[in-house]
Design a protein around this motif. Structure first.
Motif, PDB file in Angstrom:
ATOM      1  N   THR A 146       0.900  -1.375  -0.432  1.00  0.00           N
ATOM      2  CA  THR A 146       0.417   0.392   0.168  1.00  0.00           C
ATOM      3  C   THR A 146       0.266   1.344  -0.251  1.00  0.00           C
ATOM      4  O   THR A 146       0.551   2.300  -0.181  1.00  0.00           O
ATOM      5  N   ASP A 147       2.175   0.870  -0.055  1.00  0.00           N
ATOM      6  CA  ASP A 147       2.823   2.256  -0.002  1.00  0.00           C
ATOM      7  C   ASP A 147       2.502   3.108  -0.930  1.00  0.00           C
ATOM      8  O   ASP A 147       3.036   4.202  -1.521  1.00  0.00           O
ATOM      9  N   VAL A 148       2.697   2.190  -2.815  1.00  0.00           N
ATOM     10  CA  VAL A 148       2.372   2.511  -3.676  1.00  0.00           C
ATOM     11  C   VAL A 148       1.295   3.422  -3.787  1.00  0.00           C
ATOM     12  O   VAL A 148       0.810   4.576  -4.690  1.00  0.00           O
ATOM     13  N   LEU A 149      -0.177   3.850  -2.882  1.00  0.00           N
ATOM     14  CA  LEU A 149      -0.839   4.212  -3.013  1.00  0.00           C
ATOM     15  C   LEU A 149      -0.141   5.781  -2.076  1.00  0.00           C
ATOM     16  O   LEU A 149      -1.855   6.640  -2.079  1.00  0.00           O
ATOM     17  N   LYS A 150       0.471   5.996  -1.706  1.00  0.00           N
ATOM     18  CA  LYS A 150       0.397   7.430  -0.698  1.00  0.00           C
ATOM     19  C   LYS A 150       0.606   7.998  -1.781  1.00  0.00           C
ATOM     20  O   LYS A 150       1.645   7.982  -2.926  1.00  0.00           O
ATOM     21  N   GLY A 151       0.219   9.169  -1.171  1.00  0.00           N
ATOM     22  CA  GLY A 151      -0.058  10.520  -1.978  1.00  0.00           C
ATOM     23  C   GLY A 151      -0.690  10.595  -3.607  1.00  0.00           C
ATOM     24  O   GLY A 151      -0.698  10.972  -4.610  1.00  0.00           O
ATOM     25  N   VAL A 152      -1.246   9.488  -4.353  1.00  0.00           N
ATOM     26  CA  VAL A 152      -2.898   9.181  -4.961  1.00  0.00           C
ATOM     27  C   VAL A 152      -3.829   9.070  -4.835  1.00  0.00           C
ATOM     28  O   VAL A 152      -4.517   8.808  -4.131  1.00  0.00           O
ATOM     29  N   ALA A 153      -4.086   9.543  -5.783  1.00  0.00           N
ATOM     30  CA  ALA A 153      -6.046   9.657  -5.369  1.00  0.00           C
ATOM     31  C   ALA A 153      -6.626   8.587  -6.129  1.00  0.00           C
ATOM     32  O   ALA A 153      -6.269   8.323  -6.474  1.00  0.00           O
ATOM     33  N   ILE A 154      -7.543   8.355  -5.286  1.00  0.00           N
ATOM     34  CA  ILE A 154      -8.121   7.339  -5.832  1.00  0.00           C
ATOM     35  C   ILE A 154      -9.210   7.505  -5.727  1.00  0.00           C
ATOM     36  O   ILE A 154     -10.722   7.849  -5.315  1.00  0.00           O
ATOM     37  N   ASP A 155      -9.670   7.025  -7.049  1.00  0.00           N
ATOM     38  CA  ASP A 155     -11.735   6.895  -8.279  1.00  0.00           C
ATOM     39  C   ASP A 155     -12.343   6.051  -7.146  1.00  0.00           C
ATOM     40  O   ASP A 155     -11.988   4.874  -6.698  1.00  0.00           O
ATOM     41  N   SER A 156     -13.342   6.069  -6.473  1.00  0.00           N
ATOM     42  CA  SER A 156     -14.437   6.089  -5.937  1.00  0.00           C
ATOM     43  C   SER A 156     -15.096   5.321  -6.930  1.00  0.00           C
ATOM     44  O   SER A 156     -15.620   5.957  -8.088  1.00  0.00           O
TER      45      SER A 156
END
Length: 112
Positions: free
Chosen positions: A102-112
């Protein structure tokens, strides 16, 4: 931190050009501190092309990996390989100690 040059090769035409590539590549790695981590031997493909092979070369850092890839010596032989197989090549830095997915998700906007 170390960095890696990785390649996945398939449909390799084992001919004189590939043999020449193999004979010359070690000399291109030495000036940049590169060493094979995975190359040859028995590999088990569990996804993708059935005859694919993974190659992993470790370098002391990302700059060394880039320097090797961009060097005149490597560029002089790379076509011996790419003209005789299908391949994907990637240069990647080490992800760091204690990395979790999950480190790759830091600072990434996730679409709902």
């Amino acid at each position: 931190m170390p960095a890696y040059a990785t390649a996945i090769l398939w449909n390799v035409d084992l001919n004189n050009e590939i043999v020449e590539y193999l004979e010359r590549i070690d000399g291109t790695l030495a000036p940049f501190g590169g060493k094979f981590i995975v190359h040859g031997a028995a590999q088990q493909v569990f996804e993708g092309p059935a005859d694919a092979n993974l190659i992993v070369i470790e370098f002391p850092d990302f700059e060394a990996a880039q320097g090797w890839h961009d060097s005149a010596d490597y560029q002089a032989i790379v076509r011996l390989r790419t003209d005789n197989c299908a391949s994907i090549g990637i240069l990647a830095p080490h992800c760091g100690e204690n990395h979790v997915a999950t480190d790759v998700l830091k600072g990434v906007a996730i679409d709902s």
